[in-house]
Design a protein around this motif. Structure first.
Motif, PDB file in Angstrom:
ATOM      1  N   THR A 143       0.595  -1.130   0.024  1.00  0.00           N
ATOM      2  CA  THR A 143      -0.011  -0.030   0.074  1.00  0.00           C
ATOM      3  C   THR A 143       0.918   1.270   0.027  1.00  0.00           C
ATOM      4  O   THR A 143       0.442   2.182  -0.583  1.00  0.00           O
ATOM      5  N   LEU A 147       0.957   4.302  -2.927  1.00  0.00           N
ATOM      6  CA  LEU A 147       0.934   5.770  -2.319  1.00  0.00           C
ATOM      7  C   LEU A 147       2.055   6.431  -2.944  1.00  0.00           C
ATOM      8  O   LEU A 147       1.754   7.877  -3.480  1.00  0.00           O
ATOM      9  N   GLY A 151      -0.410   8.330  -5.053  1.00  0.00           N
ATOM     10  CA  GLY A 151      -1.010   9.315  -4.147  1.00  0.00           C
ATOM     11  C   GLY A 151      -1.093  10.746  -4.624  1.00  0.00           C
ATOM     12  O   GLY A 151      -1.039  10.912  -5.835  1.00  0.00           O
ATOM     13  N   LEU A 174      -7.037   6.484  -5.220  1.00  0.00           N
ATOM     14  CA  LEU A 174      -6.300   5.466  -4.312  1.00  0.00           C
ATOM     15  C   LEU A 174      -7.049   5.702  -2.886  1.00  0.00           C
ATOM     16  O   LEU A 174      -7.003   4.647  -1.991  1.00  0.00           O
ATOM     17  N   THR A 175      -7.608   6.768  -2.540  1.00  0.00           N
ATOM     18  CA  THR A 175      -8.625   6.724  -1.343  1.00  0.00           C
ATOM     19  C   THR A 175      -9.993   6.611  -1.478  1.00  0.00           C
ATOM     20  O   THR A 175     -10.818   6.863  -0.507  1.00  0.00           O
ATOM     21  N   GLY A 179      -9.116   2.102  -5.019  1.00  0.00           N
ATOM     22  CA  GLY A 179      -7.892   2.110  -4.700  1.00  0.00           C
ATOM     23  C   GLY A 179      -7.569   1.131  -3.726  1.00  0.00           C
ATOM     24  O   GLY A 179      -6.514   0.218  -3.626  1.00  0.00           O
ATOM     25  N   VAL A 180      -8.596   0.760  -2.542  1.00  0.00           N
ATOM     26  CA  VAL A 180      -8.464  -0.533  -1.928  1.00  0.00           C
ATOM     27  C   VAL A 180      -8.662  -1.681  -2.578  1.00  0.00           C
ATOM     28  O   VAL A 180      -7.773  -2.766  -2.375  1.00  0.00           O
ATOM     29  N   ALA A 183      -5.057  -2.218  -4.512  1.00  0.00           N
ATOM     30  CA  ALA A 183      -4.088  -2.742  -3.576  1.00  0.00           C
ATOM     31  C   ALA A 183      -4.151  -4.152  -2.840  1.00  0.00           C
ATOM     32  O   ALA A 183      -3.360  -4.879  -2.869  1.00  0.00           O
ATOM     33  N   ILE A 251      -4.419  -2.738   4.597  1.00  0.00           N
ATOM     34  CA  ILE A 251      -4.333  -2.087   3.397  1.00  0.00           C
ATOM     35  C   ILE A 251      -5.592  -0.904   3.337  1.00  0.00           C
ATOM     36  O   ILE A 251      -5.402   0.237   2.779  1.00  0.00           O
ATOM     37  N   THR A 255      -4.344   3.168   3.031  1.00  0.00           N
ATOM     38  CA  THR A 255      -4.684   3.750   1.882  1.00  0.00           C
ATOM     39  C   THR A 255      -5.347   5.226   2.015  1.00  0.00           C
ATOM     40  O   THR A 255      -5.840   6.058   1.464  1.00  0.00           O
ATOM     41  N   ALA A 257      -8.623   5.548   3.049  1.00  0.00           N
ATOM     42  CA  ALA A 257     -10.015   5.538   2.405  1.00  0.00           C
ATOM     43  C   ALA A 257     -11.016   5.925   3.507  1.00  0.00           C
ATOM     44  O   ALA A 257     -11.476   4.684   4.147  1.00  0.00           O
TER      45      ALA A 257
END
Length: 307
Positions: A143, A147, A151, A174-175, A179-180, A183, A251, A255, A257
């Protein structure tokens, strides 16, 4: 007077005939066996060796788990948590992320394993060895690498701003849940590739050569020859990835998120941020029950794959 009839003389060696019934032998009750004290059973050496690890497991794992279950049995805790919208949202998010990540890992892992196993290129063995090393990496490391790439101040956005002169780059996914998902697919794909490469190493190349000599195209060879051999390994690897994704915490946390709340994140929020330990224990018990159920499924699939 008439004389009484005389009895015939007895033959020598025969018992004389009498009118009395033969005497029955005396009845003796069966003799009871002497009372013996019960023999003491000795513990087998295997059981003696198993007692210390079992006791250690009970102290280190089972006792804390029992405390979590006991804390979750607070009056009204299950009804309040299971009926809340936050729990339902976290459960749905956890399930769809785990299923989507598993599907992505199966597709990507199968393609990469086929390329490494059957497409000759320099460094194929080194790549296969790197997969074994990759399995030991922590999830937050992957992760963190993402980023640096995608990121807000990552390399991709930096190149974009340098080229176009815009104040910010376009890569902000990614957020988000995507993104999760990226990853998790990146991190868990080698968990699918490892059993696939082991299965492909046992596949006879003569089958591929015969299919190729008969005019079969590469996609047809993959579909009719390679894929049937890979199904048990795919099922085992997919089941393992599904269990791991269901419990993934690092993860989602790294991230950043904020709109993505899974069951592990909900446990963290209830326990650390809200200090609601009863609700946190309820969510933890539900998460453990789902994990154990999927683990039983994984063991069953792995056993069939091994058979």
């Amino acid at each position: 007077m008439t004389a009484a009839p005389s009895r015939p003389p007895t033959v020598t060696g025969e018992a004389p005939v009498t009118d009395k019934a033969p005497a029955t032998p005396p009845h003796h009750p069966p003799a009871t066996p002497p009372h013996r004290p019960p023999a003491t059973r000795r513990l087998s050496p295997a059981l003696l060796w198993a007692l210390p690890p079992v006791a250690l497991l009970a102290v280190v794992f089972l006792y804390p788990l029992a405390l979590v279950v006991q804390e979750s049995l607070a009056p009204g805790a299950y009804g309040e948590v299971l009926g809340s919208a936050s729990f339902r949202e976290a459960l749905v998010t956890t399930v769809w992320l785990a299923v989507a990540s598993t599907a992505g890992c199966l597709v990507l892992g199968f393609v990469l394993a086929v390329v490494i196993a059957f497409v000759p290129f320099p460094g194929a063995k080194a790549v296969a060895k790197f997969i074994d090393v990759f399995l030991s990496f922590p999830s937050f490391l992957i992760t963190l690498a993402l980023l640096f790439l995608y990121g807000t101040v990552g390399m991709a956005n930096g190149v974009w701003t340098d080229v176009t002169g815009d104040p910010s780059g376009p890569f902000g996914f990614l957020t988000t849940p995507w993104g999760v998902l990226l990853a998790e697919i990146t991190y868990f794909t080698p968990f699918v590739m490892r059993p696939l490469l082991a299965a492909f190493s046992q596949l006879e190349t003569a089958q591929l050569e015969v299919a190729s000599s008969l005019g079969a195209r590469p996609l047809r060879i993959v579909r009719q020859v390679i894929l049937p051999e890979a199904l048990p390994a795919l099922a085992a690897g997919g089941s393992l990835v599904l269990v791991l994704c269901l419990n993934e915490f690092g993860i989602v946390l790294f991230t950043g998120a904020k709109g993505v709340t899974t069951l592990p994140m909900l446990v963290y929020g209830k326990a650390i941020l809200e200090s609601d330990y009863a609700a946190a224990c309820v969510v933890a018990v539900v998460n453990v029950a789902l994990s154990v159920g999927l683990y039983v499924l994984y063991r069953g699939v792995s056993r069939r794959a091994g058979a």
